[in-house]
Design a protein around this motif. Structure first.
Motif, PDB file in Angstrom:
ATOM      1  N   SER A  69       0.001  -7.203  -3.211  1.00 48.22           N
ATOM      2  CA  SER A  69       0.408  -5.865  -2.469  1.00 48.22           C
ATOM      3  C   SER A  69      -0.280  -4.815  -3.908  1.00 48.22           C
ATOM      4  O   SER A  69      -0.368  -5.786  -4.801  1.00 48.22           O
ATOM      5  CB  SER A  69       1.934  -5.581  -2.899  1.00 48.22           C
ATOM      6  OG  SER A  69       2.718  -6.072  -4.306  1.00 48.22           O
ATOM      7  N   ALA A  70      -0.389  -3.864  -3.442  1.00 49.73           N
ATOM      8  CA  ALA A  70      -0.156  -2.449  -5.247  1.00 49.73           C
ATOM      9  C   ALA A  70       0.200  -2.688  -5.941  1.00 49.73           C
ATOM     10  O   ALA A  70       0.517  -2.482  -7.700  1.00 49.73           O
ATOM     11  CB  ALA A  70      -0.670  -1.782  -4.107  1.00 49.73           C
ATOM     12  N   THR A  71       2.013  -3.070  -5.344  1.00 48.26           N
ATOM     13  CA  THR A  71       3.111  -3.080  -6.380  1.00 48.26           C
ATOM     14  C   THR A  71       2.799  -4.079  -7.795  1.00 48.26           C
ATOM     15  O   THR A  71       3.067  -4.045  -8.945  1.00 48.26           O
ATOM     16  CB  THR A  71       4.576  -3.481  -5.795  1.00 48.26           C
ATOM     17  OG1 THR A  71       4.783  -1.555  -4.587  1.00 48.26           O
ATOM     18  CG2 THR A  71       5.548  -3.044  -6.459  1.00 48.26           C
ATOM     19  N   HIS A  97       3.948   6.320  -8.461  1.00 45.61           N
ATOM     20  CA  HIS A  97       4.278   6.214  -7.267  1.00 45.61           C
ATOM     21  C   HIS A  97       5.689   4.986  -8.279  1.00 45.61           C
ATOM     22  O   HIS A  97       5.210   4.848  -9.538  1.00 45.61           O
ATOM     23  CB  HIS A  97       3.425   5.089  -6.730  1.00 45.61           C
ATOM     24  CG  HIS A  97       4.004   4.761  -5.158  1.00 45.61           C
ATOM     25  ND1 HIS A  97       5.185   3.149  -6.076  1.00 45.61           N
ATOM     26  CD2 HIS A  97       4.570   4.386  -5.105  1.00 45.61           C
ATOM     27  CE1 HIS A  97       5.265   2.400  -4.849  1.00 45.61           C
ATOM     28  NE2 HIS A  97       5.441   3.838  -3.478  1.00 45.61           N
ATOM     29  N   ASN A 150       1.137  10.292  -3.530  1.00 48.21           N
ATOM     30  CA  ASN A 150       1.444  10.263  -1.781  1.00 48.21           C
ATOM     31  C   ASN A 150       2.500  10.606  -1.698  1.00 48.21           C
ATOM     32  O   ASN A 150       2.583  10.620  -0.090  1.00 48.21           O
ATOM     33  CB  ASN A 150       2.028   8.657  -2.160  1.00 48.21           C
ATOM     34  CG  ASN A 150       3.343   8.068  -2.845  1.00 48.21           C
ATOM     35  OD1 ASN A 150       3.074   8.659  -4.389  1.00 48.21           O
ATOM     36  ND2 ASN A 150       4.699   7.710  -2.464  1.00 48.21           N
ATOM     37  N   ASP A 175      -3.745   5.023 -10.170  1.00 46.74           N
ATOM     38  CA  ASP A 175      -3.342   4.570  -9.122  1.00 46.74           C
ATOM     39  C   ASP A 175      -3.964   4.785  -7.804  1.00 46.74           C
ATOM     40  O   ASP A 175      -4.299   6.138  -7.395  1.00 46.74           O
ATOM     41  CB  ASP A 175      -1.785   4.509  -9.104  1.00 46.74           C
ATOM     42  CG  ASP A 175      -1.276   4.493  -7.717  1.00 46.74           C
ATOM     43  OD1 ASP A 175      -2.046   3.889  -6.998  1.00 46.74           O
ATOM     44  OD2 ASP A 175       0.117   4.314  -7.397  1.00 46.74           O
ATOM     45  N   GLN A 178      -3.554   5.901  -2.488  1.00 49.83           N
ATOM     46  CA  GLN A 178      -4.101   6.382  -1.600  1.00 49.83           C
ATOM     47  C   GLN A 178      -5.118   7.068  -1.004  1.00 49.83           C
ATOM     48  O   GLN A 178      -5.504   8.310  -0.006  1.00 49.83           O
ATOM     49  CB  GLN A 178      -2.596   7.686  -1.307  1.00 49.83           C
ATOM     50  CG  GLN A 178      -1.328   7.528  -1.655  1.00 49.83           C
ATOM     51  CD  GLN A 178      -1.127   6.878  -0.083  1.00 49.83           C
ATOM     52  OE1 GLN A 178      -1.287   7.458   0.796  1.00 49.83           O
ATOM     53  NE2 GLN A 178      -0.467   6.793   0.323  1.00 49.83           N
ATOM     54  N   SER A 198      -4.425  -0.987  -1.997  1.00 55.47           N
ATOM     55  CA  SER A 198      -3.066  -1.893  -1.019  1.00 55.47           C
ATOM     56  C   SER A 198      -3.556  -1.790   0.785  1.00 55.47           C
ATOM     57  O   SER A 198      -3.973  -0.491   1.021  1.00 55.47           O
ATOM     58  CB  SER A 198      -1.999  -1.555  -0.884  1.00 55.47           C
ATOM     59  OG  SER A 198      -0.810  -1.828  -0.561  1.00 55.47           O
ATOM     60  N   HIS A 200      -3.229  -2.483   3.481  1.00 61.16           N
ATOM     61  CA  HIS A 200      -2.265  -2.062   5.007  1.00 61.16           C
ATOM     62  C   HIS A 200      -1.999   0.335   4.964  1.00 61.16           C
ATOM     63  O   HIS A 200      -1.841   0.675   5.886  1.00 61.16           O
ATOM     64  CB  HIS A 200      -0.608  -1.917   4.704  1.00 61.16           C
ATOM     65  CG  HIS A 200       0.290  -1.080   3.795  1.00 61.16           C
ATOM     66  ND1 HIS A 200       1.470  -0.257   4.208  1.00 61.16           N
ATOM     67  CD2 HIS A 200       0.515  -2.136   2.637  1.00 61.16           C
ATOM     68  CE1 HIS A 200       2.226   0.240   2.692  1.00 61.16           C
ATOM     69  NE2 HIS A 200       1.821  -1.188   1.789  1.00 61.16           N
ATOM     70  N   LYS A 201      -2.650   0.740   3.748  1.00 58.99           N
ATOM     71  CA  LYS A 201      -3.041   2.081   3.874  1.00 58.99           C
ATOM     72  C   LYS A 201      -4.083   2.155   4.476  1.00 58.99           C
ATOM     73  O   LYS A 201      -4.637   3.729   4.762  1.00 58.99           O
ATOM     74  CB  LYS A 201      -2.937   2.673   2.525  1.00 58.99           C
ATOM     75  CG  LYS A 201      -2.055   1.945   1.876  1.00 58.99           C
ATOM     76  CD  LYS A 201      -0.525   3.112   1.619  1.00 58.99           C
ATOM     77  CE  LYS A 201       0.794   2.922   0.859  1.00 58.99           C
ATOM     78  NZ  LYS A 201       1.933   3.154   1.144  1.00 58.99           N
TER      79      LYS A 201
HETATM   80  C1  LIG Z   1       0.103   5.857  -4.309  1.00 57.11           C
HETATM   81  C2  LIG Z   1       1.211   4.655  -4.284  1.00 57.11           C
HETATM   82  N1  LIG Z   1       1.080   3.544  -5.475  1.00 57.11           N
HETATM   83  C3  LIG Z   1       1.262   2.318  -4.702  1.00 57.11           C
HETATM   84  C4  LIG Z   1       2.087   1.916  -3.130  1.00 57.11           C
HETATM   85  C5  LIG Z   1       3.136   0.066  -3.416  1.00 57.11           C
HETATM   86  O1  LIG Z   1       2.220  -0.096  -2.468  1.00 57.11           O
HETATM   87  P1  LIG Z   1       2.611  -1.460  -1.857  1.00 57.11           P
HETATM   88  O2  LIG Z   1       3.086  -0.860  -0.800  1.00 57.11           O
HETATM   89  O3  LIG Z   1       0.965  -2.149  -1.733  1.00 57.11           O
HETATM   90  O4  LIG Z   1       2.973  -2.430  -3.004  1.00 57.11           O
HETATM   91  C6  LIG Z   1       1.954   3.203  -2.423  1.00 57.11           C
HETATM   92  C7  LIG Z   1       2.991   2.766  -1.171  1.00 57.11           C
HETATM   93  O5  LIG Z   1       3.098   3.355  -0.487  1.00 57.11           O
HETATM   94  C8  LIG Z   1       1.585   3.989  -2.867  1.00 57.11           C
HETATM   95  O6  LIG Z   1       1.713   4.887  -2.321  1.00 57.11           O
END
Ligand SMILES: Cc1ncc(COP(=O)(O)O)c(C=O)c1O
Length: 374
Positions: A69-71, A97, A150, A175, A178, A198, A200-201
């Protein structure tokens, strides 16, 4: 009528991506680390995906690392860069975020790194001159500023920030979750050292992301185990997700201009109607915003308190910019940072090229119905 206006939260998987992922799922079950034919075939799928993404983002294949994930990507980038690059200070946007913000908070708790939040105005923007002055201080610095926020959609000039960081010898983490897939990103011309995306975006699957690490920036992994991702991220690769993410980025890149035109038109239409037809509203954020996000602030009223609930009943999916903690609803950290008044309520509407004018008209009619005092 069902209306989805929560595309900044997540997007449906594009049909071409589903088709491609189904093929991979059926045909490529080998472990990419195995040396037999099935393993080698799976490895080929992963490396093809990496090549596709590197070409689109104009970087080298060695700069892309797949994550869950991006997280996970942002946690790795922030925590490891501080540990491995001798960072003494983090200058960051308080509107980051939570995956960035909470990582920074954790770093600060467990190290001597100095946290420096940028001062932002009520539009969520900060002074570039102030950043420039801060960067003159002789301290090894990590700057963490997102590309697109976001919640309110603010677009931050990462090309300018990157240049400032480069001149000052600071590490720049952006980051880009988005913005990737929504606007062209060219890492070869941006002075960004660390970034993440990420799938799924951008109409890809959930549970797969990636980090971009500039070839001159050497950091260690956060997760240890096997030698996957050139020792940067252990764990058997999510081959179906990786393939789906690359396909989704390919489709997004191919259709980018067409999609962007539609989205910008939808945003202009919706914002004009909201401001005209719903008394006392304003749009949060700065003049420089991405076109897929509109955060609307509604004036205080008992009707407005029930607005998210009523939108949901009417089949409209939007996003509340407040979090409920201990039974008390409070503005999100982003709205607090821009000093959004507590007694008003903000709702984020986020659109895509799939959003129709009819859907927006319906949303306006529901908003009108539930905000007007009787
Ligand atoms: C700006 C931003 N950074 C990071 C994330 C986290 O992404 P992920 O869902 O892949 O963990 C999001 C998801 O909402 C986001 O909008």
């Amino acid at each position: 009528m069902n209306v989805y206006l929560d595309y900044a939260s997540t997007t449906p998987i594009h049909p071409e991506v589903i088709t491609y992922m189904s093929e991979i799922m059926k045909d490529h079950y080998g472990n990419p680390s195995s040396i037999h034919r099935l393993g080698r075939e799976a490895r080929t799928v992963i490396e093809k995906a990496r090549r596709t993404m590197a070409q689109i983002l104009n970087c080298s294949i060695g700069e892309i690392f797949f994550t869950s994930s991006a997280t996970e990507a942002h946690n790795t980038l922030l925590k490891r860069s501080v540990q491995d690059l001798g960072i003494e200070r983090i200058i960051y946007l308080p509107l980051e975020h939570h995956c960035g913000l909470h990582s920074i908070q954790e770093i600060v708790k467990t190290s001597t790194v100095q946290p420096v939040p940028l001062k932002v105005g009520s539009d969520g923007m900060f002074s570039m001159q102030e950043l420039e002055v801060m960067l003159k201080e002789n301290k090894k610095t990590l700057v963490s500023i997102m590309h697109v926020n976001n919640e309110i959609g603010n677009l931050y000039p990462i090309e300018v920030i990157g240049k400032l960081c480069k001149q000052a010898g600071a590490v720049f983490h952006a980051d880009t979750v988005q913005s990737i897939g929504k606007m062209p990103l060219d890492f070869a011309s941006l002075d960004v050292d660390l970034a993440a995306g990420s799938a799924h975006k951008f109409y890809g699957p959930k549970g797969i992301g990636f980090m971009y690490i500039h070839e001159d920036t050497q950091i260690n992994p956060m997760i240890y185990g096997g030698a996957q991702e050139r020792n940067m991220r252990a764990g058997t690769e999510n081959i179906i997700g990786i393939a789906g993410m690359a396909k989704a980025l390919e489709v997004a890149d191919r259709d980018q201009k067409k999609r962007a035109e539609i989205i910008a038109a939808r945003q202009a239409y919706f914002e004009e109607k909201v401001l005209q037809e719903i008394t006392g509203t304003w749009i949060n954020g700065s003049d420089s915003r991405a076109s897929h996000i509109t955060s609307v602030s509604f004036p205080a009223s008992p009707h407005v308190d029930m607005l998210m609930f009523n939108l949901d009943i009417a089949g409209i999916a939007a996003s509340s910019a407040s979090a409920c903690s201990s039974g008390i609803e409070a503005d999100s950290h982003v709205l607090q940072a821009i000093q959004h008044p507590d007694n008003r309520k903000s709702i984020r509407f986020s659109y895509s090229h799939l959003t129709t004018l009819e859907e927006l008209d319906y949303t306006i009619s529901i908003l009108k119905k539930h905000t007007q005092a009787t």
